[in-house]
Enzyme design. Sequence first.
Site, PDB file in Angstrom:
ATOM      1  N   SER A 181     -10.784 -70.308  94.305  1.00 41.68           N
ATOM      2  CA  SER A 181     -11.155 -71.444  93.453  1.00 41.68           C
ATOM      3  C   SER A 181     -11.347 -70.885  92.055  1.00 41.68           C
ATOM      4  O   SER A 181     -11.596 -69.691  91.884  1.00 41.68           O
ATOM      5  CB  SER A 181     -12.480 -72.043  93.936  1.00 41.68           C
ATOM      6  OG  SER A 181     -13.006 -72.939  92.976  1.00 41.68           O
ATOM      7  N   TYR A 216     -20.776 -71.589  98.043  1.00 42.34           N
ATOM      8  CA  TYR A 216     -19.328 -71.789  97.865  1.00 42.34           C
ATOM      9  C   TYR A 216     -18.788 -70.806  96.825  1.00 42.34           C
ATOM     10  O   TYR A 216     -17.770 -70.130  97.060  1.00 42.34           O
ATOM     11  CB  TYR A 216     -19.083 -73.235  97.413  1.00 42.34           C
ATOM     12  CG  TYR A 216     -17.642 -73.609  97.178  1.00 42.34           C
ATOM     13  CD1 TYR A 216     -16.834 -74.037  98.231  1.00 42.34           C
ATOM     14  CD2 TYR A 216     -17.069 -73.571  95.896  1.00 42.34           C
ATOM     15  CE1 TYR A 216     -15.511 -74.410  98.018  1.00 42.34           C
ATOM     16  CE2 TYR A 216     -15.755 -73.938  95.683  1.00 42.34           C
ATOM     17  CZ  TYR A 216     -14.973 -74.360  96.748  1.00 42.34           C
ATOM     18  OH  TYR A 216     -13.657 -74.727  96.534  1.00 42.34           O
TER      19      TYR A 216
HETATM   20  N1  NAD Z   1      -9.967 -79.950  95.792  1.00 46.20           N
HETATM   21  C1  NAD Z   1     -10.542 -79.124  94.939  1.00 46.20           C
HETATM   22  O1  NAD Z   1     -11.042 -79.523  93.881  1.00 46.20           O
HETATM   23  C2  NAD Z   1     -10.550 -77.640  95.205  1.00 46.20           C
HETATM   24  C3  NAD Z   1     -10.865 -76.772  94.144  1.00 46.20           C
HETATM   25  C4  NAD Z   1     -10.870 -75.394  94.389  1.00 46.20           C
HETATM   26  C5  NAD Z   1     -10.602 -74.911  95.630  1.00 46.20           C
HETATM   27  N2  NAD Z   1     -10.313 -75.787  96.637  1.00 46.20           N
HETATM   28  C6  NAD Z   1     -10.042 -75.205  97.951  1.00 46.20           C
HETATM   29  O2  NAD Z   1      -8.809 -75.676  98.430  1.00 46.20           O
HETATM   30  C7  NAD Z   1      -8.813 -75.583  99.853  1.00 46.20           C
HETATM   31  C8  NAD Z   1      -8.237 -76.879 100.419  1.00 46.20           C
HETATM   32  O3  NAD Z   1      -9.127 -77.925 100.105  1.00 46.20           O
HETATM   33  P1  NAD Z   1      -8.653 -79.414  99.791  1.00 46.20           P
HETATM   34  O4  NAD Z   1      -9.074 -79.717  98.413  1.00 46.20           O
HETATM   35  O5  NAD Z   1      -7.249 -79.607 100.170  1.00 46.20           O
HETATM   36  O6  NAD Z   1      -9.671 -80.203 100.746  1.00 46.20           O
HETATM   37  P2  NAD Z   1      -9.444 -81.027 102.106  1.00 46.20           P
HETATM   38  O7  NAD Z   1     -10.808 -81.337 102.590  1.00 46.20           O
HETATM   39  O8  NAD Z   1      -8.494 -82.137 101.854  1.00 46.20           O
HETATM   40  O9  NAD Z   1      -8.731 -79.976 103.084  1.00 46.20           O
HETATM   41  C9  NAD Z   1      -9.429 -78.949 103.729  1.00 46.20           C
HETATM   42  C10 NAD Z   1      -9.010 -78.942 105.193  1.00 46.20           C
HETATM   43  O10 NAD Z   1      -9.585 -77.796 105.817  1.00 46.20           O
HETATM   44  C11 NAD Z   1      -9.958 -78.162 107.116  1.00 46.20           C
HETATM   45  N3  NAD Z   1     -11.015 -77.262 107.603  1.00 46.20           N
HETATM   46  C12 NAD Z   1     -12.274 -77.149 107.143  1.00 46.20           C
HETATM   47  N4  NAD Z   1     -12.950 -76.240 107.844  1.00 46.20           N
HETATM   48  C13 NAD Z   1     -12.089 -75.739 108.771  1.00 46.20           C
HETATM   49  C14 NAD Z   1     -12.200 -74.769 109.793  1.00 46.20           C
HETATM   50  N5  NAD Z   1     -13.356 -74.128 110.012  1.00 46.20           N
HETATM   51  N6  NAD Z   1     -11.120 -74.506 110.557  1.00 46.20           N
HETATM   52  C15 NAD Z   1      -9.954 -75.168 110.366  1.00 46.20           C
HETATM   53  N7  NAD Z   1      -9.806 -76.109 109.410  1.00 46.20           N
HETATM   54  C16 NAD Z   1     -10.854 -76.396 108.631  1.00 46.20           C
HETATM   55  C17 NAD Z   1     -10.460 -79.593 106.986  1.00 46.20           C
HETATM   56  O11 NAD Z   1     -10.446 -80.271 108.232  1.00 46.20           O
HETATM   57  C18 NAD Z   1      -9.487 -80.163 105.975  1.00 46.20           C
HETATM   58  O12 NAD Z   1      -8.399 -80.810 106.607  1.00 46.20           O
HETATM   59  C19 NAD Z   1     -10.247 -75.268 100.263  1.00 46.20           C
HETATM   60  O13 NAD Z   1     -10.354 -73.881 100.543  1.00 46.20           O
HETATM   61  C20 NAD Z   1     -11.040 -75.603  99.019  1.00 46.20           C
HETATM   62  O14 NAD Z   1     -12.234 -74.872  98.911  1.00 46.20           O
HETATM   63  C21 NAD Z   1     -10.277 -77.126  96.456  1.00 46.20           C
END
Ligand code: NAD
Length: 245
Positions: free
Chosen positions: A142, A155
């Site tokens: 991130s 986080y």
């Molecule tokens: N959206 C943002 O603003 C943002 C910013 C920086 C980083 N991220 C990172 O991007 C990645 C994807 O997030 P996203 O934004 O697509 O969110 P999202 O919630 O749409 O997708 C995350 C997915 O991970 C799955 N998940 C969570 N814990 C799990 C586990 N223990 N085992 C298997 N699956 C699991 C969830 O069911 C979900 O489908 C994450 O690592 C998040 O921290 C997101």
Amino acid sequence: MGKLQDKVALITGGASGIGAATARLFVAEGAKVVLVDLNEDKGKAFEAELKALNADALFIKANITSEEEVAHIFKQAVEAFGKVDIVFNNAGIGRVHSSHDLDYAEWRNTVNVDLDGVFLVAREAIREMLRTGGGTIVNTASMYGWVGSPGSAAYNAAKGGVVNLTRSLALEYAGQNIRINALCPGFIDTPIIPEESKQELAAITPMKRLGQADEMATAVLFLASDDSSYMTGSSLIVDGGYTAQ
Ligand SMILES: NC(=O)c1ccc[n+]([C@@H]2O[C@H](COP(=O)([O-])OP(=O)(O)OC[C@H]3O[C@@H](n4cnc5c(N)ncnc54)[C@H](O)[C@@H]3O)[C@@H](O)[C@H]2O)c1
């Protein structure tokens, strides 16, 4: 021919948000995809959607914090498609919580998914890639692996850990044809961001909007494909200018 023709890509968090957008792009570039997620309903529906496009897609329900389940995912992927060339190590969770009120259990849970889980998936990916002679791994960190913010200590600590885990693993396996890089998204419009926060987060972003999951997918494709053939141990920050401030 697509950039990932005949490659097999395993994507954790593949049922939603950034993982799902990346799976769509990878399929369009010729890859077979293994979608790993805790959310079975979403995962199965997405697998069906990709199969309807004639893609080779397999959904596996698993928790990335379980050593056994992570080993099983790779076994199933190899059984289905013969190998794993690309791992998008992307599943994660995040919640905003004042640190003085943060239960140790919640701290542990966040670090367990966002750092320990990333390690477990990377370790199994490396084992598989050592077997086949190489591959690429993209870890989702991130922009908060680079800068701090109030209310997200667990986080942010975990994501900072992912950035340095990426460097360390990259150095360890640079000589074995395994490239390992990190994606560092800014605020991206996915279900992880609460609806009520979206406007405010857009306002504090220099580009004055949230990023789209598709805009992460193109960056992941770059890191996963030969387009980034001389990159390893790097973090690609894609954040609408946030960390340039
Ligand atoms: N959206 C943002 O603003 C943002 C910013 C920086 C980083 N991220 C990172 O991007 C990645 C994807 O997030 P996203 O934004 O697509 O969110 P999202 O919630 O749409 O997708 C995350 C997915 O991970 C799955 N998940 C969570 N814990 C799990 C586990 N223990 N085992 C298997 N699956 C699991 C969830 O069911 C979900 O489908 C994450 O690592 C998040 O921290 C997101």
